[in-house]
Design a protein around this motif. Structure first.
Motif, PDB file in Angstrom:
ATOM      1  N   TYR A  32      34.970  27.369  45.398  1.00  0.00           N
ATOM      2  CA  TYR A  32      35.613  28.154  45.982  1.00  0.00           C
ATOM      3  C   TYR A  32      35.210  28.169  47.589  1.00  0.00           C
ATOM      4  N   SER A  53      34.487  24.385  49.627  1.00  0.00           N
ATOM      5  CA  SER A  53      33.606  24.173  48.604  1.00  0.00           C
ATOM      6  C   SER A  53      32.869  22.733  48.990  1.00  0.00           C
ATOM      7  N   THR A  97      35.678  35.974  49.267  1.00  0.00           N
ATOM      8  CA  THR A  97      35.576  34.633  48.501  1.00  0.00           C
ATOM      9  C   THR A  97      37.305  34.578  48.118  1.00  0.00           C
ATOM     10  N   THR A  98      37.709  33.084  48.314  1.00  0.00           N
ATOM     11  CA  THR A  98      39.029  33.022  48.167  1.00  0.00           C
ATOM     12  C   THR A  98      39.234  32.818  46.510  1.00  0.00           C
ATOM     13  N   ARG A  99      38.321  32.992  45.636  1.00  0.00           N
ATOM     14  CA  ARG A  99      38.731  33.471  44.192  1.00  0.00           C
ATOM     15  C   ARG A  99      38.827  34.834  44.117  1.00  0.00           C
TER      16      ARG A  99
END
Length: 113
Positions: A32, A53, A97-99
């Motif tokens: 991520y 990433s 975080t893009t998560r």
């Protein structure tokens, strides 16, 4: 669960440096992109920098050439090296975080003489 914990903030004089750290857990960190944001007093939260990433980076104009983002996938860490700090860099710095769009709790940075 996803958790982000920032550290490394503090009081620094103009022209000084600080290194912020963000410890990530609860997800597969390495796949991520990660970002740093800042919220100055009385202002909206602003994006500062992203690291993908694969390690590609980009920066807001306000911090380009002064700040450097990096990551350590082995230890689930992302860093923000801040040099040539200015009073207008004062604010709370957040890791993101893009998560799932999770945020850390933030760490205060104050640039003042």
């Amino acid at each position: 669960q996803v958790q982000l914990v920032e550290s490394g903030g503090g009081l620094v004089q103009p022209g000084g440096s600080l290194r912020l750290s963000c410890a990530a857990s609860g997800f597969t960190f390495s796949i991520y992109a990660m970002r740093w944001y800042r919220q100055a007093p009385g202002k909206e939260r602003e994006w500062l920098t992203t690291i993908t990433s694969s390690g590609n980076t980009n920066y807001a104009d306000s911090v380009k050439d002064r700040f450097t983002i990096s990551r350590d996938n082995a230890n689930n860490m992302v860093y923000l090296q801040m040099n040539s700090l200015k009073p207008e860099d004062t604010g709370v710095y957040y890791c993101y975080t893009t998560r799932g769009g999770y945020w850390g709790q933030g760490t205060q940075v104050t640039v003042s003489s």
